[in-house]
Design a protein around this motif. Structure first.
Motif, short mmCIF file in Angstrom:
data_model
loop_
_atom_site.label_atom_id
_atom_site.label_comp_id
_atom_site.label_asym_id
_atom_site.label_seq_id
_atom_site.Cartn_x
_atom_site.Cartn_y
_atom_site.Cartn_z
N PRO A 31 0.82 -1.22 0.00
CA PRO A 31 0.00 0.00 0.00
C PRO A 31 0.85 1.27 0.00
O PRO A 31 1.90 1.33 0.64
CB PRO A 31 -0.79 -0.10 1.31
CG PRO A 31 -0.70 -1.51 1.73
CD PRO A 31 0.57 -2.05 1.17
N GLU A 32 0.38 2.26 -0.74
CA GLU A 32 1.03 3.56 -0.79
C GLU A 32 0.04 4.60 -0.32
O GLU A 32 -1.17 4.42 -0.45
CB GLU A 32 1.47 3.89 -2.21
CG GLU A 32 2.52 2.95 -2.76
CD GLU A 32 2.95 3.32 -4.16
OE1 GLU A 32 3.15 4.53 -4.41
OE2 GLU A 32 3.07 2.42 -4.99
N VAL A 33 0.53 5.70 0.21
CA VAL A 33 -0.32 6.80 0.67
C VAL A 33 0.13 8.07 -0.04
O VAL A 33 1.31 8.39 -0.07
CB VAL A 33 -0.24 6.99 2.20
CG1 VAL A 33 -1.09 8.17 2.64
CG2 VAL A 33 -0.65 5.72 2.92
N GLU A 35 -0.93 12.26 -0.40
CA GLU A 35 -1.73 13.35 0.16
C GLU A 35 -1.71 14.51 -0.82
O GLU A 35 -0.75 14.70 -1.56
CB GLU A 35 -1.17 13.80 1.51
CG GLU A 35 -1.30 12.74 2.57
CD GLU A 35 -0.79 13.21 3.93
OE1 GLU A 35 -0.21 14.31 4.00
OE2 GLU A 35 -1.00 12.48 4.89
N SER A 95 -6.18 12.33 1.76
CA SER A 95 -5.12 11.34 1.84
C SER A 95 -5.69 10.05 1.26
O SER A 95 -6.74 9.58 1.71
CB SER A 95 -4.71 11.15 3.30
OG SER A 95 -3.83 10.06 3.41
N THR A 97 -5.07 6.01 0.33
CA THR A 97 -4.30 4.79 0.51
C THR A 97 -4.70 3.85 -0.62
O THR A 97 -5.88 3.57 -0.81
CB THR A 97 -4.59 4.13 1.86
OG1 THR A 97 -4.35 5.08 2.90
CG2 THR A 97 -3.72 2.90 2.07
N LYS A 110 -8.62 3.40 0.84
CA LYS A 110 -9.19 4.37 1.77
C LYS A 110 -8.93 5.79 1.27
O LYS A 110 -7.86 6.08 0.76
CB LYS A 110 -8.58 4.19 3.16
CG LYS A 110 -9.11 5.17 4.20
CD LYS A 110 -8.55 4.90 5.58
CE LYS A 110 -7.13 5.39 5.71
NZ LYS A 110 -6.62 5.35 7.08
#
Length: 118
Positions: A31-33, A35, A95, A97, A110
């Motif tokens: 997983p990457e996030v 923003e 943000s 995910t 998310k």
């Protein structure tokens, strides 16, 4: 004795190849996030463009139907569960995910949005 040694060596080599292949596959789905700010919204397609103030942008699709299954993403507005239409609006900080699933495809897990710039 020699056959036993060769069998053990073959099993160990196969285990090493299997573990390295599994590790490469796991890294792809890490997983990457990201923003940024919502630049535009397409409510009909359930997609939005996210980016920084002066940086490149990325388009994310939420709750899209793929192969008969509906991708379920958690949408949060100020930490509370919300709907796509209520939470994801132009100018809001978000943000996201996600994981990269294939040839440039992003699966959103998310989206956390804040209603006021902080």
């Amino acid at each position: 004795m020699r056959n036993t040694f060769m069998l053990v060596a073959a099993v160990v080599a196969l285990a090493m190849v299997s573990s390295s292949t599994a590790t490469a596959a796991d890294e792809k789905l890490k997983p990457e996030v990201v923003e940024g700010f919502v630049h535009s919204v397409d409510a009909k397609a359930k997609s939005f463009v996210l980016g920084g103030r002066n940086e490149s942008t990325t388009t994310f699709r939420v709750a899209v139907e793929a192969e008969g299954n509906r991708e379920a993403a958690h949408v949060l507005l100020d930490g509370e569960r919300s709907t796509f239409d209520a939470a994801i609006q132009k100018g809001r900080k978000a943000s996201v995910t996600f994981v990269k699933t294939g040839a440039g495809e992003l699966w959103v897990w998310k989206v956390a949005v804040t209603s006021a710039a902080k």
